[in-house]
Scaffold this motif. Structure first.
Motif, short mmCIF file in Angstrom:
data_model
loop_
_atom_site.label_atom_id
_atom_site.label_comp_id
_atom_site.label_asym_id
_atom_site.label_seq_id
_atom_site.Cartn_x
_atom_site.Cartn_y
_atom_site.Cartn_z
N ARG A 1 31.07 39.35 52.28
CA ARG A 1 31.90 38.28 52.86
C ARG A 1 31.61 38.25 54.35
NH1 ARG A 1 32.96 35.22 48.57
NH2 ARG A 1 34.46 36.09 47.08
N PRO A 2 30.45 37.68 54.71
CA PRO A 2 29.93 37.85 56.08
C PRO A 2 30.68 37.08 57.16
CG PRO A 2 28.47 36.47 54.76
CD PRO A 2 29.50 37.00 53.82
N VAL A 3 31.63 36.21 56.77
CA VAL A 3 32.41 35.52 57.81
C VAL A 3 33.91 35.85 57.71
CG1 VAL A 3 30.73 33.69 58.19
CG2 VAL A 3 32.52 33.37 56.48
N GLU A 4 34.23 36.96 57.03
CA GLU A 4 35.65 37.34 56.96
C GLU A 4 36.26 37.40 58.35
OE1 GLU A 4 36.44 41.28 55.33
OE2 GLU A 4 38.55 41.17 55.93
N HIS A 5 35.51 37.97 59.32
CA HIS A 5 36.04 38.12 60.68
C HIS A 5 35.51 37.03 61.62
CE1 HIS A 5 37.94 41.96 59.73
NE2 HIS A 5 36.84 42.25 59.04
N GLY A 6 34.97 35.97 61.06
CA GLY A 6 34.43 34.89 61.88
C GLY A 6 32.91 34.97 61.96
N ALA A 7 32.34 33.98 62.64
CA ALA A 7 30.89 33.84 62.67
C ALA A 7 30.19 35.01 63.37
CB ALA A 7 30.52 32.53 63.36
N ALA A 8 30.93 35.70 64.24
CA ALA A 8 30.30 36.78 65.01
C ALA A 8 30.45 38.15 64.35
CB ALA A 8 30.91 36.81 66.41
N GLN A 9 30.83 38.17 63.09
CA GLN A 9 31.07 39.45 62.39
C GLN A 9 29.82 40.34 62.43
OE1 GLN A 9 33.15 39.05 58.68
NE2 GLN A 9 32.08 40.78 57.73
N THR A 10 30.05 41.62 62.68
CA THR A 10 28.92 42.57 62.73
C THR A 10 29.03 43.67 61.69
OG1 THR A 10 30.10 43.93 64.34
CG2 THR A 10 28.60 42.25 65.23
N TRP B 1 25.64 50.88 45.77
CA TRP B 1 26.78 50.61 44.89
C TRP B 1 26.27 50.18 43.52
CZ3 TRP B 1 29.89 53.16 47.51
CH2 TRP B 1 30.04 53.00 48.90
N ASP B 2 27.12 50.31 42.51
CA ASP B 2 26.66 50.07 41.13
C ASP B 2 26.22 48.63 40.91
OD1 ASP B 2 27.19 52.77 40.33
OD2 ASP B 2 29.32 52.26 40.34
N VAL B 3 26.82 47.71 41.64
CA VAL B 3 26.37 46.32 41.59
C VAL B 3 26.60 45.72 42.99
CG1 VAL B 3 28.60 45.47 40.70
CG2 VAL B 3 26.55 44.11 40.32
N VAL B 4 25.72 44.82 43.39
CA VAL B 4 25.82 44.16 44.70
C VAL B 4 25.60 42.67 44.46
CG1 VAL B 4 24.76 43.90 46.98
CG2 VAL B 4 25.02 46.19 45.97
N ALA B 5 26.49 41.85 45.01
CA ALA B 5 26.41 40.40 44.76
C ALA B 5 26.76 39.63 46.02
CB ALA B 5 27.35 40.00 43.62
N ASP B 6 26.38 38.35 46.01
CA ASP B 6 26.64 37.47 47.16
C ASP B 6 27.96 36.71 47.03
OD1 ASP B 6 24.24 38.10 48.38
OD2 ASP B 6 23.15 36.59 47.23
N SER B 7 28.50 36.66 45.82
CA SER B 7 29.72 35.88 45.59
C SER B 7 30.29 36.35 44.25
CB SER B 7 29.39 34.39 45.50
OG SER B 7 28.59 34.16 44.34
N PHE B 8 31.49 35.88 43.92
CA PHE B 8 32.08 36.25 42.63
C PHE B 8 31.33 35.59 41.46
CE2 PHE B 8 36.71 37.70 43.68
CZ PHE B 8 36.21 38.62 44.59
N THR B 9 30.78 34.40 41.69
CA THR B 9 30.02 33.77 40.61
C THR B 9 28.69 34.50 40.42
OG1 THR B 9 29.41 32.12 42.28
CG2 THR B 9 31.09 31.48 40.69
#
Lengths: 238, 238
Positions: free
Chosen positions: B203-212, B221-229
């Motif tokens: 969730r790369p913008v949870e803290h806004g566009a400048a999130q680091t 991790w056992d699975v890695v995904a970009d979204s819930f879908t």
């Protein structure tokens, strides 16, 4: 019922038909292994050990123990009563039969009624069942709960007042904003004593055709209905 | 993930976009009363007091206190930080703003992803949020949870091991049968330490566009995904 925001439901007997469901699974269990048994009598005998087992917890003689564990202990006792040695069955078979309580079927009006009630109220179980039992049952039966409040949340068994009051507390509501919906007059009496609002829905064959108890409302509950769909109509849910 | 039966989800940041939602409600609150404020800065400041408040509970310096209460206390502190006297606002206005945490919006992929994941797994939140907060949020956002497991159930705050282990216990599952899905590497590390399976969703913008932070998986991790879908697809859910 004007100030009511949440409807919380007794589950065994009110939302689901435990007796028919347990008899069906117990009948299949026996048919495979032994002989025909009176599956309804078995269901009744298993259920009859429910209140005494919880009373050990209510009285403080036993620490809080979830219902899955009590059901499992009672299963061994009732099998022995029916002349069957539970030790010969094996843990896996006993656990599978015990999980029949997670697979209880709703009454025919339950799901349609809950769906309508949910449009206007927050809906959740207020049951002595534990969270896993209620959540699996919800998934099995398609019950559209807004939350599952198992007995682990209150760590008390109805009709102890804590069971009702802690439920209102976790919902962040005043007791009168929460209405218990139940087919059992004694459950409603305890809820009213604790300050909750009350609704009676008759389930006249919960215990079979010869049922003599809870055939009608025994006090002037805030609402009285014949089914969950009737309840939805009486509470103004489209 | 073959043995996993339940997916339990971190909520703030993983399931819902707390920052945008809180900033929107805080912005409206200020606009009506005072002046334009930097609503995102206000959301960040409110959230920044979250971990220290829970740490008082985790450390044992304070008995278990639900998140609604901590949020409400923190609201008064952060208003004061922004130069506003909370006493002048009145209890009702403060309570209404505090309930913004019950009305957080999901990320765009959340509801569609959960609906697919639910066809194969038992799905529930594993959040530091309390039951009323999570249940109201579920109803607001249309989250199809099979159960709501609020922090009152475990009476412990993540990343304490009890928060993970008691969740598996109430689900009647072994820890490895339960996978935590989270956008935060430290949450997943604590879950793995407790024996749970793990899935990362960025969730790369949870803290806004400048999130680091938490831009990517920092362990295998056992699975890695970009979204819930994407997660649903990777876990074989139609």
């Amino acid at each position: 019922m004007q100030h009511v925001k949440a409807l919380v439901f007794d589950v065994f007997g009110t939302v689901v038909d435990w007796r028919t469901s347990i008899a069906r699974e117990a009948g299949a269990f026996f048919a495979k292994r032994y002989r025909a048994v009176d599956a309804e009598a078995f269901a009744d005998a298993w259920r009859k050990r429910y209140q005494p087992a919880m009373e050990e917890v209510r009285s403080g003689r036993r620490p809080f123990t979830r219902l899955d564990v009590l059901h499992r202990e009672n299963l061994e006792l009732v099998l022995a009563d029916f002349g069957i040695d539970p030790k010969r069955e094996g843990e896996a078979a006993l656990d599978a039969l015990n999980r029949a309580w997670h697979r209880l079927d709703p009454w025919p009006d339950t799901v349609a009624g809950l769906a309508r009630l949910k449009t206007k109220f927050f809906i959740a179980p207020l049951s002595n069942g534990n969270i896993a039992l209620l959540a699996n049952m919800g998934k099995h039966a398609g019950l559209p709960w807004d939350a599952i409040l198992g007995a682990e949340v209150a760590r008390a068994y109805k009709p102890q007042p804590e069971a009702y009051l802690r439920t209102a507390e976790v919902l962040a509501m005043r007791p009168e904003e929460v209405a218990l919906i139940a087919a059992h007059n004694n459950d409603l009496a305890a809820a009213r004593e604790a300050g909750l609002s009350t609704g009676f829905v008759a389930r006249p064959v919960e215990h079979g055709a010869a049922q003599t108890t809870d055939l009608r409302a025994e006090q002037a509950w805030d609402v009285v209905a014949d089914s969950f769909t009737d309840l939805a109509t009486k509470l103004g849910c489209a």
